[in-house]
Write a protein that holds these residues in place. Structure first.
Motif: not given
Length: 135
Positions: A3-9, A58-59, A90-94
């Motif tokens: 998810p953190e990579i997706l947020a960075r994209i 978020l990322g 953060v919870t949702e993306w995580g």
């Protein structure tokens, strides 16, 4: 994809869109429009900047940055308040299953960067795709 990579994209997409809109603003400098419309366009840029900051936060939160560091970077005093503002996202993306996360648009972002890169920018061929090689 984590998810953190997706947020960075997503942050890269937001930066691209912000850059494009800012360039358009320069191009319309001499345009005859109402003060209201000129101010609304500027506010749209500000809103996009805020959205960009939010997805960057978020990322970083998803990548494990602590709220004290994030709060300091935001020039905010209370890490618990900042955490509360971002906690749901953060919870949702995580909770997103890694197998469901797509790298859609990565090549387009790298292509956009290559077309717009200037001499003083980092000399990277695939700055967004390089995220996918991280473990």
């Amino acid at each position: 994809m984590r998810p953190e990579i997706l947020a960075r994209i997503a942050a890269a997409r937001a930066a691209r869109d912000l850059s494009d809109l800012a360039r358009q603003a320069v191009g319309t400098t001499a345009e005859t429009i109402s003060p209201t419309e000129r101010i609304q366009r500027a506010r749209q840029l500000r809103q996009m900047v805020n959205e960009y900051v939010d997805v960057v936060v978020l990322g970083e939160a998803l990548a494990g940055a602590d709220w004290q560091e994030i709060s300091a970077a935001l020039n905010r005093r209370d890490p618990e308040t900042v955490k509360g503002e971002y906690e749901d996202a953060v919870t949702e993306w995580g909770a997103l299953p890694e197998g469901d996360l797509e790298d859609e648009g990565v090549e387009d972002l790298d292509g956009w960067y290559t077309r717009h890169r200037e001499d003083h920018d980092p000399d990277l061929e695939k700055p967004v795709a390089d995220l996918l090689n991280r473990h």
